[in-house]
Motif scaffolding. Structure first.
Motif, PDB file in Angstrom:
ATOM      1  N   TYR A   1       0.889  -1.111  -0.026  1.00 12.35           N
ATOM      2  CA  TYR A   1      -0.147   0.110   0.144  1.00 12.35           C
ATOM      3  C   TYR A   1       0.792   1.342  -0.219  1.00 12.35           C
ATOM      4  O   TYR A   1       2.014   1.258   0.572  1.00 12.35           O
ATOM      5  N   LEU A   2       0.258   2.442  -0.370  1.00  9.85           N
ATOM      6  CA  LEU A   2       0.961   3.476  -0.508  1.00  9.85           C
ATOM      7  C   LEU A   2       0.645   4.360   0.582  1.00  9.85           C
ATOM      8  O   LEU A   2      -0.660   4.540   0.907  1.00  9.85           O
ATOM      9  N   ILE A   3       1.424   5.228   1.449  1.00  5.98           N
ATOM     10  CA  ILE A   3       1.083   5.963   2.472  1.00  5.98           C
ATOM     11  C   ILE A   3       0.760   7.472   1.771  1.00  5.98           C
ATOM     12  O   ILE A   3       1.874   7.953   1.350  1.00  5.98           O
ATOM     13  N   ALA A   4      -0.427   8.081   1.788  1.00 10.60           N
ATOM     14  CA  ALA A   4      -0.835   9.309   1.372  1.00 10.60           C
ATOM     15  C   ALA A   4       0.000  10.390   1.987  1.00 10.60           C
ATOM     16  O   ALA A   4       0.121  11.354   1.727  1.00 10.60           O
ATOM     17  N   GLY A   5      -0.174  10.160   3.393  1.00  8.24           N
ATOM     18  CA  GLY A   5       0.304  11.109   4.578  1.00  8.24           C
ATOM     19  C   GLY A   5      -0.077  10.417   5.912  1.00  8.24           C
ATOM     20  O   GLY A   5      -0.770   9.469   6.023  1.00  8.24           O
ATOM     21  N   GLU A   6       0.347  11.496   6.949  1.00 12.52           N
ATOM     22  CA  GLU A   6      -0.029  11.152   8.443  1.00 12.52           C
ATOM     23  C   GLU A   6      -0.042  12.465   8.826  1.00 12.52           C
ATOM     24  O   GLU A   6       0.423  13.395   8.968  1.00 12.52           O
ATOM     25  N   ALA A   7      -1.046  12.422  10.089  1.00 11.59           N
ATOM     26  CA  ALA A   7      -1.195  13.731  11.018  1.00 11.59           C
ATOM     27  C   ALA A   7      -1.542  13.181  12.302  1.00 11.59           C
ATOM     28  O   ALA A   7      -1.972  12.163  12.713  1.00 11.59           O
ATOM     29  N   PRO A   8      -0.784  14.072  13.376  1.00  8.86           N
ATOM     30  CA  PRO A   8      -0.948  13.653  14.845  1.00  8.86           C
ATOM     31  C   PRO A   8      -2.393  14.156  15.412  1.00  8.86           C
ATOM     32  O   PRO A   8      -2.762  14.017  16.624  1.00  8.86           O
TER      33      PRO A   8
END
Length: 202
Positions: free
Chosen positions: A28-35
Motif C-alpha cells: 500500500y502507499l502512504i498518502a500522508g499522516e497527521a497527529p
C-alpha cells in the motif's frame, strides 16, 4: 494498477509507525499522516486518499468530527481505531461512515482484510450513488418533457404522440438532448403567457 493510497491520523507516533510498516510491506502507499484532527482534515482534503485510518485518540478536532467532514466531502472510507471496545462509543460510530472498527494494537490479520473490504464496499456505494443520481436526472428530464408535451398539445392541438415526435425531431435536427428542447418550449410558453397577462385591456 496503482495501489490504494492510505492516510493515517493518530496522535501516537509508535502506532503510526507500526501501521506504516504493515501497510508498506503489503504494497500500500502512504498518502500522508497527521497527529491531530485539524491537520488531518487539511491534508485529507489536499491529498484525496483512497482510505483513511482514524484513531479515536486524536488531538484537536475530534475523530467523529473528522469523520463527519470526510463523509460530507465524499473523500474516502474510514477505518476507526480504538484502545478498547466500548458500547457507547460503538453506538456513536453507527452515525458515521466507518467501514471497520478495530481494537489496538492492530494486528495484520485484522487490518488487511478490513482495508480490502472497506475499499470494495466503498466502491460499491459510489456506484450505487451514481446510479441513483442518473435515475433522478432521468426522472426530472421525463417530467420536463411531459410538461412540454402537454403545452404543445394544448397550444397546437397535437396528439400526445405528435407532440412527442415534434420534440424528438427538434432534438435530432439540433443535436441536443430532448430535455433542452422541452425546457425551451416551457420557457417560451411562460414568456408568452406572462406577456399576454401583462397586456392592458382597452
Amino acid at each position: 494498477m496503482q495501489q490504494p493510497k492510505i492516510f493515517i491520523a493518530s496522535a501516537d507516533p509508535a502506532a503510526r509507525q507500526n501501521l506504516k510498516y504493515l501497510l508498506v510491506r503489503e504494497g500500500y502507499l502512504i498518502a500522508g499522516e497527521a497527529p491531530d484532527g485539524s491537520q488531518a482534515l487539511r491534508m485529507i482534503r489536499t491529498l484525496q486518499p483512497d482510505l483513511v485510518i482514524l484513531d479515536n485518540e486524536l488531538q484537536g478536532t475530534t475523530p467523529l468530527e473528522v469523520a463527519r467532514i470526510v463523509e460530507e466531502d465524499g473523500v474516502a472510507p474510514i477505518i476507526f481505531l480504538a484502545s478498547s471496545w466500548h458500547r457507547n462509543l460503538l453506538a456513536h460510530t453507527h452515525e458515521f461512515p466507518f467501514f471497520a472498527y478495530l481494537i489496538k494494537p492492530v494486528q495484520e490479520n485484522t487490518l488487511l482484510p478490513a482495508i480490502e473490504a472497506a475499499l470494495a464496499n466503498y466502491q460499491k456505494i459510489c456506484r450505487l450513488q451514481q446510479e441513483i443520481l442518473k435515475l433522478k436526472e432521468t426522472l426530472a428530464a421525463r417530467k420536463i418533457i411531459e410538461r412540454a408535451k402537454g403545452i404543445l398539445m394544448d397550444t397546437m392541438g397535437l396528439t400526445e404522440a405528435e407532440a412527442y415526435r415534434r420534440m424528438q425531431r427538434q432534438s435530432m435536427d439540433r443535436c441536443v438532448p430532448m430535455k433542452n428542447i422541452a425546457e425551451a418550449i416551457i420557457v417560451a410558453h411562460e414568456l408568452q403567457s406572462g406577456s399576454s397577462k401583462g397586456k392592458k385591456v382597452d
